[in-house]
Motif scaffolding. Structure first.
Motif, short mmCIF file in Angstrom:
data_model
loop_
_atom_site.label_atom_id
_atom_site.label_comp_id
_atom_site.label_asym_id
_atom_site.label_seq_id
_atom_site.Cartn_x
_atom_site.Cartn_y
_atom_site.Cartn_z
N LEU A 135 -2.33 -3.29 13.28
CA LEU A 135 -3.26 -4.11 12.47
C LEU A 135 -2.78 -5.15 11.85
O LEU A 135 -2.01 -5.19 11.07
N ASP A 136 -3.71 -6.33 11.87
CA ASP A 136 -3.13 -7.62 10.97
C ASP A 136 -4.24 -7.83 10.12
O ASP A 136 -5.47 -7.83 10.45
N GLY A 137 -3.94 -8.60 8.99
CA GLY A 137 -5.02 -8.94 8.14
C GLY A 137 -4.25 -8.94 6.60
O GLY A 137 -3.53 -8.55 6.40
N PRO A 138 -5.14 -9.81 5.77
CA PRO A 138 -4.21 -9.60 4.36
C PRO A 138 -4.70 -8.64 3.66
O PRO A 138 -5.38 -7.68 4.09
N LEU A 139 -3.83 -8.44 2.39
CA LEU A 139 -4.16 -7.24 1.50
C LEU A 139 -5.78 -7.19 1.25
O LEU A 139 -6.67 -8.30 1.27
N GLY A 140 -6.15 -6.12 1.21
CA GLY A 140 -7.64 -5.86 0.90
C GLY A 140 -8.53 -5.90 2.40
O GLY A 140 -9.71 -5.95 2.10
N ALA A 141 -7.91 -6.21 3.28
CA ALA A 141 -8.93 -6.47 4.62
C ALA A 141 -9.50 -5.09 5.09
O ALA A 141 -10.41 -5.40 5.77
N GLY A 142 -8.79 -4.19 4.55
CA GLY A 142 -9.40 -2.84 5.22
C GLY A 142 -8.56 -2.06 6.41
O GLY A 142 -8.96 -1.27 6.98
#
Length: 170
Positions: free
Chosen positions: A36-43
């Motif tokens: 899982l990749d994505g910024p803080l708070g992305a889900g």
């Protein structure tokens, strides 16, 4: 609903994010790795909760930031468990000399979690693992989550990453 890979979806609510996780779980079995990749708070944790629900594992899914990895037992005999890894502290830290860790250092840190033993019986979901987990396994499912700057609407894309099996390159 049958989900296809690769794919993309807009996720207006947290429940939509969880539902995507339930659908992605239908693609997974023991031995699979999800990055899982994505910024803080992305889900990322909400998506993992959906994957857990889709797999039918036991226990409430919360972010394993402080324990790094948490295992959820199968809900039914013969089903896969879920190992939920939060690699944020692994990728976000510095080496004692102040340098950034290499992919080899990160691979060593992941190896110390003994996830290989989990791959026989579990699905492994790694938050913050993009850029190095893909080099450790043959074909992880990579899910990239984004969050709009001015809105709570999120989006997701997913694909299978492929590489030739072999040793990780530092």
């Amino acid at each position: 609903m049958t989900i296809e890979v690769p794919g993309a979806r807009t996720l207006p609510t947290v429940e939509d994010t969880r539902q995507l996780g339930v659908e992605l779980a239908a693609l997974l079995g023991a031995g699979d790795v999800v990055v899982l990749d994505g910024p803080l708070g992305a889900g990322k944790t909400a998506l993992t909760a959906g994957i857990a629900a889709g797999l039918g594992v036991r226990g409430r899914v919360t972010s394993p930031t402080f324990v790094i990895a948490r295992r959820h037992a199968p809900g039914a005999p013969g089903g896969p468990g879920l190992v939920h890894v939060d690699a944020y502290r692994l990728v976000g830290g510095e080496n004692p000399d102040g340098s950034q860790p290499s992919s080899g250092d990160l691979a060593d840190q992941l190896e110390s979690l003994d996830l290989d033993s989990s791959l026989d019986h579990d699905v492994v979901v790694v938050e913050w693992g993009a850029g190095f987990v893909e080099s450790l396994v043959a074909a992880p499912l990579v899910v990239t989550l984004q969050r709009g700057a001015e809105t709570e609407v999120r989006s997701a894309t997913w694909r299978r990453a492929g590489r030739a099996p072999g040793p990780a390159v530092p």
